[in-house]
Enzyme design. Structure first.
Site, PDB file in Angstrom:
ATOM      1  N   HIS A 150       7.447  21.505  78.736  1.00 17.27           N
ATOM      2  CA  HIS A 150       6.576  20.585  79.464  1.00 17.27           C
ATOM      3  C   HIS A 150       7.326  19.308  79.792  1.00 17.27           C
ATOM      4  O   HIS A 150       8.470  19.105  79.366  1.00 17.27           O
ATOM      5  CB  HIS A 150       5.304  20.257  78.660  1.00 17.27           C
ATOM      6  CG  HIS A 150       5.557  19.548  77.361  1.00 17.27           C
ATOM      7  ND1 HIS A 150       5.723  20.220  76.173  1.00 17.27           N
ATOM      8  CD2 HIS A 150       5.683  18.222  77.057  1.00 17.27           C
ATOM      9  CE1 HIS A 150       5.925  19.359  75.190  1.00 17.27           C
ATOM     10  NE2 HIS A 150       5.917  18.141  75.701  1.00 17.27           N
ATOM     11  N   HIS A 220       9.489  12.002  78.664  1.00 18.09           N
ATOM     12  CA  HIS A 220      10.363  13.000  78.043  1.00 18.09           C
ATOM     13  C   HIS A 220      10.234  14.352  78.727  1.00 18.09           C
ATOM     14  O   HIS A 220       9.254  14.613  79.435  1.00 18.09           O
ATOM     15  CB  HIS A 220      10.076  13.142  76.547  1.00 18.09           C
ATOM     16  CG  HIS A 220       8.760  13.784  76.207  1.00 18.09           C
ATOM     17  ND1 HIS A 220       7.610  13.066  75.960  1.00 18.09           N
ATOM     18  CD2 HIS A 220       8.401  15.098  76.051  1.00 18.09           C
ATOM     19  CE1 HIS A 220       6.616  13.890  75.664  1.00 18.09           C
ATOM     20  NE2 HIS A 220       7.077  15.136  75.726  1.00 18.09           N
ATOM     21  N   TYR A 261      11.940  13.995  68.501  1.00 15.47           N
ATOM     22  CA  TYR A 261      12.340  13.337  69.744  1.00 15.47           C
ATOM     23  C   TYR A 261      13.716  12.713  69.576  1.00 15.47           C
ATOM     24  O   TYR A 261      14.067  12.207  68.504  1.00 15.47           O
ATOM     25  CB  TYR A 261      11.349  12.233  70.115  1.00 15.47           C
ATOM     26  CG  TYR A 261      10.003  12.707  70.585  1.00 15.47           C
ATOM     27  CD1 TYR A 261       9.763  12.985  71.923  1.00 15.47           C
ATOM     28  CD2 TYR A 261       8.946  12.844  69.687  1.00 15.47           C
ATOM     29  CE1 TYR A 261       8.516  13.397  72.364  1.00 15.47           C
ATOM     30  CE2 TYR A 261       7.691  13.265  70.114  1.00 15.47           C
ATOM     31  CZ  TYR A 261       7.484  13.538  71.453  1.00 15.47           C
ATOM     32  OH  TYR A 261       6.253  13.949  71.880  1.00 15.47           O
TER      33      TYR A 261
END
Length: 314
Positions: A150, A220, A261
């Protein structure tokens, strides 16, 4: 009919060689192609189209466009008409104008981000094939991510000026492109401000997420791994390569995913996202988080505020 799934993200990077090393040697994507302009095209081992990530060297990092695949060629004109009915201009492009793809259409979301739709992309095949396949291929490098999962966009919001392109995007994506709203964050004293949203077209919690910020950008891009164990191993690999970390392994309350992350060498934030989260369907009621619980929604284990997580993006 309509949008099938996320197809690829076109990313701007500051140093193409460092970016290639990061995305192939560290994350484990496979290089498919280099075009005449020097842009590099990559795919995950479990993906079958030619690429899911395009890297182009530039003097600034960030996202060039996001692309989604539609079911049928005829869907392009159907969706173009619906976008134009919103008063949004649509550009039509011949086959081959977008590398490896058939005919495409493109348009700007209310937030200003460029979205491309296509029906055909050159077939490359999974690394394990489709006849009596093994569960994973030999020779994977780095984290061995499976696929592009995504993307999350940052969308201009200025409530004093009456601007909220998160809400504008959500309305447009639902009504013009038939996205479904899985989760949202509502802010303000009466919880009337849509501050963030997670939308889907398949059966996972999100293909596309959005949050509000001062300017449009990329928060992101995320790549899929199987399990919590894979995520921990992948984070060890990030450490071995001295990758700049942002968030060490955590669970999201929002989407229920398991996550870490980090940043690519150009400062574009990456995520590795493990497990399905939950099974999303069009008739699923939207999950709502109030802003008071936002940080628990993002970082379920500790729920502590990290303003830079939202404020820093490309």
């Amino acid at each position: 009919m309509g949008i099938l799934r996320i197809g690829h993200v076109a990313l701007r990077v500051l140093d193409i060689d460092r970016a290639i090393h990061h995305y192939t040697k560290v994350l484990g994507l496979l290089q498919s192609y280099v075009d005449d302009n020097g842009s590099v095209y990559l795919k995950g081992w479990d993906e079958w189209d030619l690429y899911s990530l395009k890297l182009t060297e530039s003097d600034r990092a960030g996202v060039e466009h996001i692309a989604y695949k539609v079911h049928h060629e005829a869907d392009l004109e159907t969706l173009a008409a619906r976008v134009e009915a919103w008063g949004i201009a649509v550009s039509r492009h011949a086959a081959g104008d977008l590398e490896g793809c058939g005919r495409t259409i493109s348009f700007a979301l209310p937030s200003g981000h460029l979205m491309v739709l296509y029906a055909e992309k050159e077939f490359r095949g999974k690394s394990v094939g489709t006849i009596d396949p093994e569960p994973w291929p030999d020779g994977l490098q780095g984290a061995g991510v499976h696929w592009l999962d995504h993307v999350m966009l940052m969308c201009p919001v200025d409530l004093d000026a009456g601007v909220n392109t998160v809400a504008d995007n959500v309305r447009f994506l639902k009504e013009a492109l038939d996205f479904y709203l899985a989760e949202q964050v509502l802010a303000g004293p009466d919880h009337s401000v849509q501050a963030a949203a997670w939308l889907f077209r398949g059966n996972k919690p999100h293909d596309l997420a959005m949050a509000g910020g001062p300017v449009a950008g990329l928060h992101h891009i995320a790549f899929y791994l199987d399990s919590w164990h894979d995520l921990l191993r992948a984070t060890d690999i990030l450490g071995k390569h001295r990758v700049k970390m942002d968030v060490t392994p955590q669970r999201h309350g929002i989407t229920r995913g398991q996550t870490t992350y980090f940043f690519d060498p150009s400062g574009n934030r990456n995520e590795m996202f493990a497990s399905l989260g939950y099974y999303a369907q069009p008739d699923m009621p939207t999950i709502t988080w109030h802003a008071e619980e936002l940080w628990r929604g993002i970082f379920f284990h500790h729920g502590e505020p990290r303003p830079d997580f939202i404020e820093v993006y490309t």
